[in-house]
Design an enzyme around this catalytic site. Sequence first.
Site, mmCIF file in Angstrom:
data_model
loop_
_atom_site.group_PDB
_atom_site.id
_atom_site.type_symbol
_atom_site.label_atom_id
_atom_site.label_comp_id
_atom_site.label_asym_id
_atom_site.label_seq_id
_atom_site.Cartn_x
_atom_site.Cartn_y
_atom_site.Cartn_z
ATOM 1 N N ASP A 189 0.867 -1.170 0.000
ATOM 2 C CA ASP A 189 0.000 0.000 0.000
ATOM 3 C C ASP A 189 0.902 1.218 0.000
ATOM 4 O OD1 ASP A 189 -2.789 1.196 0.421
ATOM 5 O OD2 ASP A 189 -1.604 2.155 1.991
ATOM 6 N N GLU A 273 -0.940 -1.445 -6.065
ATOM 7 C CA GLU A 273 -2.209 -0.880 -6.510
ATOM 8 C C GLU A 273 -1.974 -0.192 -7.835
ATOM 9 O OE1 GLU A 273 -3.296 1.581 -2.750
ATOM 10 O OE2 GLU A 273 -1.174 1.217 -3.102
ATOM 11 N N CYS A 340 -12.309 -4.652 5.491
ATOM 12 C CA CYS A 340 -11.666 -5.428 6.556
ATOM 13 C C CYS A 340 -11.072 -6.675 5.920
ATOM 14 C CB CYS A 340 -12.686 -5.800 7.629
ATOM 15 S SG CYS A 340 -12.050 -6.977 8.826
ATOM 16 N N CYS A 343 -12.614 -10.306 7.453
ATOM 17 C CA CYS A 343 -14.028 -10.637 7.259
ATOM 18 C C CYS A 343 -14.633 -10.046 5.992
ATOM 19 C CB CYS A 343 -14.853 -10.238 8.487
ATOM 20 S SG CYS A 343 -15.319 -8.498 8.525
ATOM 21 N N CYS A 359 -12.531 -2.688 12.447
ATOM 22 C CA CYS A 359 -13.707 -3.171 11.732
ATOM 23 C C CYS A 359 -14.945 -3.007 12.606
ATOM 24 C CB CYS A 359 -13.515 -4.641 11.358
ATOM 25 S SG CYS A 359 -14.920 -5.328 10.487
ATOM 26 N N CYS A 362 -16.503 -7.046 12.798
ATOM 27 C CA CYS A 362 -15.870 -8.122 13.569
ATOM 28 C C CYS A 362 -14.883 -7.621 14.626
ATOM 29 C CB CYS A 362 -15.166 -9.115 12.638
ATOM 30 S SG CYS A 362 -13.604 -8.500 11.972
ATOM 31 N N ASP A 369 -2.754 1.159 6.916
ATOM 32 C CA ASP A 369 -2.040 0.928 5.658
ATOM 33 C C ASP A 369 -1.681 -0.545 5.481
ATOM 34 O OD1 ASP A 369 -2.215 3.595 5.069
ATOM 35 O OD2 ASP A 369 -0.220 4.100 5.839
HETATM 36 ZN ZN LIG Z 1 -14.019 -7.408 9.983
#
Ligand SMILES: [Zn+2]
Length: 387
Positions: A189, A273, A340, A343, A359, A362, A369
Amino acid sequence: MLTGFRYRLSLTDEQAERCAEYGDICRAVWNTALDQRRQAVQRWQRGYDQLFCGYHLQATQLAETKTEETWLRAAPSHILQQTLKDLDRACRDHGTFGVRWRGKGRWKPSFRFPDPKQITVERLGRRWGHPKLPKLGWVRFRWSRAPKGAVRSATVSRDGEHWYVSLLCEDGEHTPGEHAVPDAAVGIDRGVAVAVATSDGDLFDRTLQTPKEHERERRLRRKLSRQRKGSNNRAKTKAALSKLTGRVRARRADFSAQTASVLCTKNAVVVLERLNTTNMTASARGTMDAPGRNVRAKAGLNRAILAKGWHGFKLACLNAARRTGTRIVEVDPAYTSQTCNPCGHVAPENRESQSVFRCTSCGHTAHADVNAAQNTLSRGWTGSLSG
Ligand SMILES: [Zn+2]
């Protein structure tokens, strides 16, 4: 494999003057030849004329002009032909009207000696080396490392106040077919706050400009804006400014090369990216018809992005990959910072602050980053080289 070795030249005043003159001549040849190409295309579009051919005709004309125009004769023929070749290449890649003029203030002088038979490189004692170049003679440089392999061409260029020579060498090495660590992959990233974060949790960054240098740059820019165009004092301020920015550029290139080398040595796959930095800056600049939106906010972010040298980092990765056999993969970066990783929950609220990811579904927490880098990795790497 072709590798460039760049050295700072220590020129005599006479040599520096001659280099500046060659640069001016190459610039004039570039602009004249580009103008000729543009006019030819326009005539052809209006149906007046057949489209004339490119490089070969221009090279012949150049040779003819050289016998009449003494100012052209000052420069070695090869570097002028090379300029026409470079122009030909640029016109093919970007279209005749997409190629830029070389303005006196904007273009950094640079010219290439393409014939290895005319270039001799010798070492002078422990600290100095000198290549012999056509018409310039022996030019000294500090022998910071030995060029490896056979010299193919030499490019002389100016950056800031110094002249450099880049020797392009063929070292006879090949890109390895398989990486030394074939199962290792990493996601990257590239951020504004931290230059490079990896999915392994490593953060790479470097201060490119000290606060003192930053303050000096700000003062010089303010001074420049008040000085009359074309004045001697303005030229002095410009020189001081380019010395300052040249230092930053050198540090940035150094940082990119070292980080890329570390990542490529350790990993068979590096996932980046896909960032279209040209578009990002264009949107802030806007066009004549549609001025950019959020110009101020975007300009600030763009400066920060560009300052960290995203594009340069990608090039550094590609370059390092030639030696390690690493595959560089680019993926769509949309929502990598809001997703996230464990999840898959996507929400802007997940990003608690610039650096903290939490998150809302979760409860997973991570460095923002690093979480983004892990998402980048998941998108570009399914766990096998064939995937
Ligand atoms: Zn999550």
